[in-house]
Design an enzyme around this catalytic site. Structure first.
Site, PDB file in Angstrom:
ATOM      1  N   HIS A  75      -7.212  -1.335   3.690  1.00  0.00           N
ATOM      2  CA  HIS A  75      -5.748  -1.709   3.009  1.00  0.00           C
ATOM      3  C   HIS A  75      -5.191  -1.899   4.200  1.00  0.00           C
ATOM      4  CE1 HIS A  75      -1.062  -0.478   0.970  1.00  0.00           C
ATOM      5  NE2 HIS A  75      -2.158  -0.344  -0.282  1.00  0.00           N
ATOM      6  N   ASP A 104      -6.651   7.626   6.602  1.00  0.00           N
ATOM      7  CA  ASP A 104      -6.037   7.344   5.323  1.00  0.00           C
ATOM      8  C   ASP A 104      -6.507   8.437   3.873  1.00  0.00           C
ATOM      9  OD1 ASP A 104      -5.089   6.552   3.288  1.00  0.00           O
ATOM     10  OD2 ASP A 104      -4.668   3.541   4.252  1.00  0.00           O
ATOM     11  N   GLN A 164      -6.480   7.655  -0.952  1.00  0.00           N
ATOM     12  CA  GLN A 164      -7.350   7.432  -1.876  1.00  0.00           C
ATOM     13  C   GLN A 164      -7.625   8.786  -2.264  1.00  0.00           C
ATOM     14  OE1 GLN A 164      -6.780   5.716  -4.820  1.00  0.00           O
ATOM     15  NE2 GLN A 164      -5.113   4.433  -3.887  1.00  0.00           N
ATOM     16  N   LYS A 184       0.411   9.404  -5.442  1.00  0.00           N
ATOM     17  CA  LYS A 184      -0.530   9.034  -6.514  1.00  0.00           C
ATOM     18  C   LYS A 184      -1.128  10.468  -6.443  1.00  0.00           C
ATOM     19  CE  LYS A 184      -1.751   5.200  -2.967  1.00  0.00           C
ATOM     20  NZ  LYS A 184      -1.581   3.938  -3.690  1.00  0.00           N
ATOM     21  N   CYS A 198      -3.606  -5.576  -1.661  1.00  0.00           N
ATOM     22  CA  CYS A 198      -3.627  -5.073  -0.559  1.00  0.00           C
ATOM     23  C   CYS A 198      -4.893  -5.037   0.227  1.00  0.00           C
ATOM     24  CB  CYS A 198      -2.518  -3.785  -0.584  1.00  0.00           C
ATOM     25  SG  CYS A 198      -1.479  -4.265  -1.503  1.00  0.00           S
TER      26      CYS A 198
HETATM   27  C1  LIG Z   1      -6.042   3.176   0.899  1.00  0.00           C
HETATM   28  C2  LIG Z   1      -4.366   3.574   0.646  1.00  0.00           C
HETATM   29  N1  LIG Z   1      -3.566   3.387   1.378  1.00  0.00           N
HETATM   30  C3  LIG Z   1      -2.168   2.737   1.890  1.00  0.00           C
HETATM   31  C4  LIG Z   1      -1.437   3.179   1.367  1.00  0.00           C
HETATM   32  C5  LIG Z   1      -0.342   2.301   0.942  1.00  0.00           C
HETATM   33  O1  LIG Z   1       0.537   3.538   0.453  1.00  0.00           O
HETATM   34  P1  LIG Z   1       1.685   4.001   0.096  1.00  0.00           P
HETATM   35  O2  LIG Z   1       2.537   2.594  -0.591  1.00  0.00           O
HETATM   36  O3  LIG Z   1       2.694   5.055  -0.449  1.00  0.00           O
HETATM   37  O4  LIG Z   1       2.626   3.785   1.650  1.00  0.00           O
HETATM   38  C6  LIG Z   1      -2.418   2.376  -0.284  1.00  0.00           C
HETATM   39  C7  LIG Z   1      -1.696   2.481  -1.596  1.00  0.00           C
HETATM   40  O5  LIG Z   1      -1.590   1.654  -2.572  1.00  0.00           O
HETATM   41  C8  LIG Z   1      -3.738   3.258  -0.610  1.00  0.00           C
HETATM   42  O6  LIG Z   1      -4.779   3.360  -1.597  1.00  0.00           O
END
Ligand SMILES: Cc1ncc(COP(=O)(O)O)c(C=O)c1O
Lengths: 407, 141
Positions: free
Chosen positions: A124, A201, A204, A227, A365
């Site tokens: 992401h 991270d 998900q 999430k 993203c």
């Molecule tokens: C794999 C991953 N990393 C990071 C994020 C970013 O999360 P947040 O927007 O809650 O900071 C997301 C969310 O879209 C994600 O799916």
């Protein structure tokens, strides 16, 4: 594995699932972006603002103490849930993006020119950009762990990239664009052999898997409550104690200090060192309630059901001529990213929206993944445990109808 | 030559004929499919419109004091929407394009039925067409 009646009961916990969209029952398949909120969590939020809204950690009065206790209890819930030794290893943040930035910013004091950091090819943007900024600041070099056509990381290439200059490795536990589940424990062990720290991270993964951080051995782990059936604007950073002590604070302000004079300030102990200012108290408490809610069903049952449902929907979707799924890893869950030959994902997504079906379109993203497959984006349907097999059928029928209209 | 406002009235009337938005979407898709091809040479970075989730190119040519638009997009719905805009603005004098109201978009309910990103794209497309008109207008003066 959840049974049909259990899922029906679970659905009754989510008021939003009885909403109508464009005259039709909402079919929500954008869970990877944000999950829906059960009554238990909504009630927690209402209860907080109705009974004990107060600033925490500083008051002598009753409300402040009640709020502080509830906030710290939520931290303890997360600690236990993620198999962590001490509560202060859980830092409340605004979400995964914030968590990653805390580490990336702190690392700028610990890295030097010529050091190497590794990022996976399926990240992401929030797990790419902070590290690029870190490299600009320190002169460290960013290298990419490649993936194959199926969307699985190439562990041989990863092994070849690791060397004594490698200081950090970061990758997601589950890819939001492909659904791939990465072999965290194995990758952590490989990184530790060369002395590199690992940030995973978990945005998900935390909603779908039982995650034991001690067993996985990661140095840092992140999650976002929104999430995981919780509210937006709250998440967590887990860190090994040694790392959290080594890492300089991210923001200065109240709450994160021990002593302040104009000559020198000493920082507070963990976790407050990283929680400058008044935290999202209600959010933290609701995050705890969300985790309790998911545990009341059982994350193992949730995960097994979602995997089966995803497999079912994938098989049905593949019966549509010209439909291609991106991300076909052996180990994957909850996300189906697809395109139909000759059609733009945006057209399919817009028509599904007219049918009351919420999916996401675009690059999710994760532009490097789209570049890898040489596509502008995909349609992404992402499942949660409150989705049903009937809904999967409705998605497939909706996609078929959209394709008929567009072709 | 029909006035821009008359063409807009026609479009509003046509959209009223449909019973639901699925039918309107079918109509927009048909318009998208029948949009005349743009000269590939005009699909340049310069003609690319910012603010759309799918790539959109709009090109303008001046012929006998009238501005003529050609366009293309990767997405059919977007092509259909451009086809509507081309019907309204193409073949008109630049000043008329600059002065034209775009209320008809709201009147046919198009904006509220587009996703937010697509509605932004629509605004960008109209803005770009008007900018072309301003540019050609100032060239002549
Ligand atoms: C794999 C991953 N990393 C990071 C994020 C970013 O999360 P947040 O927007 O809650 O900071 C997301 C969310 O879209 C994600 O799916």
């Amino acid at each position: 594995m959840l049974k049909k009646e259990e899922v029906e009961n679970i659905r009754a916990d989510f008021p939003i699932l009885s909403e109508q969209v464009k005259g039709q029952p909402l079919l929500y398949l954008d869970n990877a972006a944000t999950s829906q909120t059960p009554t238990a969590v909504i009630d927690t939020i209402v209860d907080y603002y109705s009974r004990y809204n107060a600033n925490i950690h500083r008051g002598v009065h009753h409300l402040s103490q009640t709020a502080t206790d509830a906030f710290e209890e939520a931290r303890a819930t997360l600690q236990e849930h993620f198999g962590v030794d001490k509560p202060h290893q859980i830092i409340f943040t605004s979400g995964t993006t914030h968590s990653i930035n805390i580490v990336a910013s702190g690392m700028s004091a610990l890295l030097k020119s010529g050091d190497e950091i590794l990022v996976s090819a399926m990240e992401h943007h929030s797990n790419i950009v902070p590290w690029q900024m870190l490299c600009e600041k320190t002169g460290a070099v960013l290298k990419v762990i490649p993936m194959n056509e199926a969307g699985e990381l190439d562990l041989k290439a990863y092994s070849a990239l690791l060397n004594e200059r490698t200081k950090m490795v970061f990758f997601n536990h589950i890819s939001n664009a492909l659904g791939t589940v990465n072999p965290v424990a194995q990758m952590v062990e490989m990184a530790h052999r060369v002395g590199a720290a690992v940030l995973v991270d978990g945005a998900q993964a935390a909603p779908h898997l039982v995650v034991n951080l001690k067993e996985l051995g990661v140095d840092f782990y992140t999650a976002s409550a929104h999430k995981m059936c919780g509210p937006t604007g709250i998440g967590m950073l887990y860190g090994k104690e040694e790392w959290l002590l080594k890492l300089p604070p991210y923001q200065g302000g109240g709450e994160m200090i021990a002593e302040v004079t104009f000559d020198k300030t000493t920082y507070a102990d963990l976790p407050h060192k990283f929680e400058a200012g008044t935290p999202n108290v209600c959010g933290g408490i609701a995050f705890g309630a969300a985790v309790k809610y998911m545990n009341s069903i059982g994350l193992d049952k949730i995960g097994a059901y979602e995997e089966e449902l995803t497999r079912y929907a994938s098989e049905k979707l593949l019966e549509i001529p010209g439909l291609k799924i991106y991300g076909t890893a052996e180990n994957k869950t909850s996300v189906i990213s697809f395109n139909v030959e000759g059609l733009h994902p945006y057209d399919i997504g817009s028509l599904l929206d007219q049918m009351g079906i919420a999916v996401r379109t675009g690059h999710h993203c994760a532009q490097p993944i789209m570049d890898f497959y040489r596509i502008p984006g995909t349609v992404r349907a992402s499942f949660s445990f409150y989705n049903t097999y009937e809904e999967a059928d409705r998605l497939v029928a909706g996609v078929q109808r959209a394709v008929n209209m567009l072709q | 030559m029909k006035a821009i406002s008359d063409i807009q009235e026609e479009i509003i009337d046509e959209f009223m004929l449909f019973e639901d938005w699925m039918q309107r979407y079918e109509y927009i898709i048909d318009l998208g499919k029948s949009l005349p091809l743009i000269d590939e040479a005009h699909k340049t970075e310069n003609n690319l419109i910012k603010g759309c989730q799918s790539k959109v190119w709009v090109h303008a040519d001046m012929e006998e004091d009238k501005l003529h638009f050609t366009a293309d997009s990767e997405a059919i719905l977007t092509k259909g929407i451009i086809a509507i805009l081309i019907r309204v603005f193409s073949g008109q004098p630049p000043q008329a394009i600059v002065d034209a109201s775009t209320d008809f978009i709201d009147q046919i309910g198009l904006k509220e039925h587009l996703s937010a990103t697509r509605a932004n794209g629509l605004v960008s497309m109209i803005k770009q067409m008007k900018l072309y008109a301003v540019a050609f207008q100032s060239q002549r003066q």
